[in-house]
Design an enzyme around this catalytic site. Structure first.
Site, PDB file in Angstrom:
ATOM      1  N   TYR A 136      39.295  36.841  48.612  1.00  0.00           N
ATOM      2  CA  TYR A 136      38.630  37.960  47.945  1.00  0.00           C
ATOM      3  C   TYR A 136      37.438  38.520  48.719  1.00  0.00           C
ATOM      4  O   TYR A 136      36.812  39.477  48.270  1.00  0.00           O
ATOM      5  CB  TYR A 136      38.167  37.537  46.540  1.00  0.00           C
ATOM      6  CG  TYR A 136      39.263  37.595  45.499  1.00  0.00           C
ATOM      7  CD1 TYR A 136      40.359  36.755  45.560  1.00  0.00           C
ATOM      8  CD2 TYR A 136      39.193  38.508  44.443  1.00  0.00           C
ATOM      9  CE1 TYR A 136      41.361  36.795  44.607  1.00  0.00           C
ATOM     10  CE2 TYR A 136      40.194  38.564  43.486  1.00  0.00           C
ATOM     11  CZ  TYR A 136      41.273  37.703  43.578  1.00  0.00           C
ATOM     12  OH  TYR A 136      42.268  37.768  42.625  1.00  0.00           O
ATOM     13  N   LYS A 187      47.461  24.492  48.615  1.00  0.00           N
ATOM     14  CA  LYS A 187      48.746  24.664  49.304  1.00  0.00           C
ATOM     15  C   LYS A 187      48.567  24.076  50.702  1.00  0.00           C
ATOM     16  O   LYS A 187      48.833  24.717  51.714  1.00  0.00           O
ATOM     17  CB  LYS A 187      49.070  26.173  49.307  1.00  0.00           C
ATOM     18  CG  LYS A 187      50.478  26.540  49.658  1.00  0.00           C
ATOM     19  CD  LYS A 187      51.553  26.036  48.713  1.00  0.00           C
ATOM     20  CE  LYS A 187      52.902  26.262  49.371  1.00  0.00           C
ATOM     21  NZ  LYS A 187      53.941  25.335  48.921  1.00  0.00           N
ATOM     22  N   ASP A 220      52.243  25.556  43.694  1.00  0.00           N
ATOM     23  CA  ASP A 220      53.572  25.976  43.218  1.00  0.00           C
ATOM     24  C   ASP A 220      54.110  24.964  42.203  1.00  0.00           C
ATOM     25  O   ASP A 220      54.617  25.325  41.142  1.00  0.00           O
ATOM     26  CB  ASP A 220      54.555  26.203  44.387  1.00  0.00           C
ATOM     27  CG  ASP A 220      54.562  25.082  45.422  1.00  0.00           C
ATOM     28  OD1 ASP A 220      53.694  24.191  45.363  1.00  0.00           O
ATOM     29  OD2 ASP A 220      55.444  25.101  46.306  1.00  0.00           O
ATOM     30  N   ASP A 244      43.244  32.940  40.019  1.00  0.00           N
ATOM     31  CA  ASP A 244      43.610  34.207  39.370  1.00  0.00           C
ATOM     32  C   ASP A 244      45.040  34.125  38.829  1.00  0.00           C
ATOM     33  O   ASP A 244      45.321  34.478  37.684  1.00  0.00           O
ATOM     34  CB  ASP A 244      43.478  35.344  40.396  1.00  0.00           C
ATOM     35  CG  ASP A 244      43.891  36.680  39.808  1.00  0.00           C
ATOM     36  OD1 ASP A 244      43.468  36.976  38.680  1.00  0.00           O
ATOM     37  OD2 ASP A 244      44.652  37.414  40.467  1.00  0.00           O
ATOM     38  N   ASP A 248      46.598  33.574  34.652  1.00  0.00           N
ATOM     39  CA  ASP A 248      47.500  34.475  33.928  1.00  0.00           C
ATOM     40  C   ASP A 248      48.658  33.669  33.339  1.00  0.00           C
ATOM     41  O   ASP A 248      49.084  33.904  32.205  1.00  0.00           O
ATOM     42  CB  ASP A 248      48.039  35.592  34.843  1.00  0.00           C
ATOM     43  CG  ASP A 248      47.212  36.882  34.720  1.00  0.00           C
ATOM     44  OD1 ASP A 248      45.998  36.773  34.422  1.00  0.00           O
ATOM     45  OD2 ASP A 248      47.768  37.985  34.909  1.00  0.00           O
TER      46      ASP A 248
HETATM   47  C1  IPM Z   1      40.868  38.838  37.005  1.00  0.00           C
HETATM   48  C2  IPM Z   1      41.408  40.090  37.595  1.00  0.00           C
HETATM   49  C3  IPM Z   1      40.612  40.494  38.834  1.00  0.00           C
HETATM   50  C4  IPM Z   1      40.698  39.353  39.832  1.00  0.00           C
HETATM   51  C5  IPM Z   1      41.071  41.815  39.473  1.00  0.00           C
HETATM   52  C6  IPM Z   1      40.913  42.973  38.507  1.00  0.00           C
HETATM   53  C7  IPM Z   1      40.357  42.120  40.758  1.00  0.00           C
HETATM   54  O1  IPM Z   1      42.764  39.932  37.868  1.00  0.00           O
HETATM   55  O2  IPM Z   1      39.657  38.801  36.698  1.00  0.00           O
HETATM   56  O3  IPM Z   1      41.627  37.888  36.807  1.00  0.00           O
HETATM   57  O4  IPM Z   1      41.662  39.248  40.578  1.00  0.00           O
HETATM   58  O5  IPM Z   1      39.778  38.541  39.854  1.00  0.00           O
HETATM   59 MG    MG Z   2      43.582  38.147  37.069  1.00  0.00          MG
END
Ligand code: IPM
Ligand code: MG
Length: 354
Positions: A136, A187, A220, A244, A248
Site C-alpha cells: 500500500y 506467503k 491461501d 484487506d 472481506d
Molecule cells: C478497506 C478498503 C480499502 C483498503 C480501500 C478502499 C483502499 O478495501 O478498508 O478494506 O484496501 O484498505
Molecule cells: Mg477492503
C-alpha cells in the site's frame, strides 16, 4: 474533552454515519460523556466542488487535538481515479501512523452464519492487519505505458520495525483478552524475502509470550480453513494486502459487510488519536434507497467508545445490535425488512432505554 472528528464521506457513508453521530450525541447529551463532535466536509462532493482532498490544517488539527476520527465511506463513481479518497484514507492511516488495523470478525446471530453446521459462537476472531506499509505504500511506477511492452510495478515494503510492532500488537491483544492462539498468515513459500522476515519476526516475538500458542499459516490455506472451520482462530496477524482480503472473507462469515466494524490504531499508545470505520465501502448502488445497513457503523462507534475508555458501552451497543438481528429489526441484507432510518431509530431507542 475528547474531540471526535466525523467524516461521513461518500455514497452510503452519510446515511449510516447520521445514526452513528446520533448515538454519539446520545452519549454526550444524555449519558454525559465528555465528547466534542466536529463534522468535516470531505469527500467526493467537496473534491468536485473546490478540489480539496485532505487539507493540511485539518490533518494537523486531527493529529494535535482529536482523540478519534469516525469515517463513513469513501468512493464515488464521478471520480474514478479515487485520488481524493486515497489522500483522505491514507492521509489518516499513514499520516497518524495507525499501524494496527483491528477488524473483529464476530457473528452476532446464528442466522447470519453462512456455513453449514456452524453457529454464531463458532465465529469470533480478530484480524490485526498491518496498516502503514506493504504493497500500500504506493512506491512503483509504469514504464512504456500504453505500448505492448508496458511494465507496471508496485513495491512491497516490509520493515523490521513495522512487521514487529504489528505482530507484537497481536500478541499483546491476545494476552490482554485471554486468547490462547495467535496465527500469522503470510506467503513465505512464494515471497521469500518479505515473508521470511514476517516468519522469523513472528516466532521471535512469540518467545516473549510463552502462554500463547504461535501458529503459522499460509494465507491461501487460511482462506480455506476459515470457510471449513473458523473455530480455531482467535487472533490473526498479517500484512496490509492479505489483511484487506481476509477481512472481506471474514465479513462474509459474520453476515456481510454491513456487519463489519474496524479500528485503526497506534496500538502501543492507546492515548493517540485513532480512526474508526465500518469495513464496507460507499456502495453506490444502495445510495439514497434507505437500504444500507447501519449496524457496522454502530459497532464502529462501540469500538471507538471502548478505545476512549468506555468498554462497557461497546458491549451494550453490540448486544443491542445482536437483538436487532434476532428480532428482525434490521435491513434486508441481514434478513430484515426495515430501512436504514428505521433500523437506526430502533437501535437508538434501545440505547436510550437501557
Ligand atoms: C478497506 C478498503 C480499502 C483498503 C480501500 C478502499 C483502499 O478495501 O478498508 O478494506 O484496501 O484498505
Ligand atoms: Mg477492503
Amino acid at each position: 474533552m475528547p474531540l471526535i472528528a466525523i467524516i461521513p464521506g461518500d455514497g452510503i457513508g452519510p446515511e449510516v454515519v447520521l445514526h452513528a453521530r446520533r448515538a454519539l450525541e446520545h452519549y454526550r447529551d444524555e449519558r454525559k460523556l465528555l465528547l466534542e463532535l466536529w463534522e468535516l466536509d470531505l469527500g467526493a462532493d467537496r473534491f468536485l466542488r473546490d478540489g480539496t482532498t485532505f487539507p493540511r490544517d485539518v490533518a494537523d488539527r486531527i493529529a494535535n487535538e482529536a482523540s478519534a476520527v469516525l469515517l463513513g465511506a469513501l468512493g464515488d463513481p464521478r471520480v474514478p481515479g479515487l485520488e481524493y479518497a486515497r489522500d483522505i484514507l491514507f492521509g489518516l492511516r499513514f499520516g497518524l501512523d495507525l499501524y494496527a488495523n483491528m477488524r473483529p470478525v464476530k457473528a452476532l446471530a446464528d442466522r447470519l452464519v453462512p456455513l453449514k453446521d456452524r453457529a454464531a459462537k463458532d465465529i469470533d476472531f480478530v484480524v490485526f492487519r498491518e496498516n502503514t506499509e506493504g504493497i500500500y505504500v504506493n512506491i512503483g511506477g509504469q514504464f512504456k505505458r500504453g505500448t505492448p511492452d508496458e511494465i507496471a510495478i508496485n513495491e512491497d515494503v516490509n520493515t523490521r520495525k513495522g512487521v514487529e510492532r504489528l505482530i507484537r500488537a497481536g500478541f499483546d491483544y491476545a494476552k490482554k483478552h485471554g486468547k490462547k492462539t495467535v496465527h500469522m498468515a503470510d506467503k513465505s513459500n512464494a515471497m521469500k524475502h518479505a515473508h521470511e522476515l514476517w516468519h522469523r519476526c513472528f516466532f521471535e516475538v512469540a518467545k516473549e509470550y510463552p502462554g500463547i500458542d504461535a501458529k503459522h499459516v499460509y494465507v491461501d490455506a487460511l482462506c480455506l480453513y476459515l470457510v471449513q472451520d473458523p473455530r480455531p482462530f482467535e487472533v490473526i496477524v498479517t500484512n496490509n494486502l492479505f489483511g484487506d482480503i481476509v477481512t472481506d472473507l471474514g465479513a462474509g462469515l459474520q453476515g456481510g459487510l454491513g456487519m463489519a466494524a474496524s479500528a485503526n490504531v497506534h496500538y502501543a499508545d492507546s492515548k493517540r488519536v485513532a480512526l474508526f470505520e465500518p469495513v464496507h465501502g460507499s456502495a453506490p448502488p444502495l445510495v439514497g434507497k434507505d437500504l444500507a445497513n447501519p449496524i457496522a457503523s454502530f459497532l464502529t462507534v462501540g469500538m471507538m467508545l471502548a478505545h476512549l475508555g468506555w468498554p462497557e458501552e461497546e458491549a451494550r451497543i453490540e448486544s443491542i445490535c445482536a437483538r436487532s438481528i434476532e428480532t428482525g429489526n434490521c435491513t434486508p441484507d441481514v434478513g430484515g425488512k426495515l430501512g436504514t432510518k428505521a433500523v437506526g431509530e430502533w437501535i437508538l431507542n434501545e440505547l436510550r432505554k437501557e
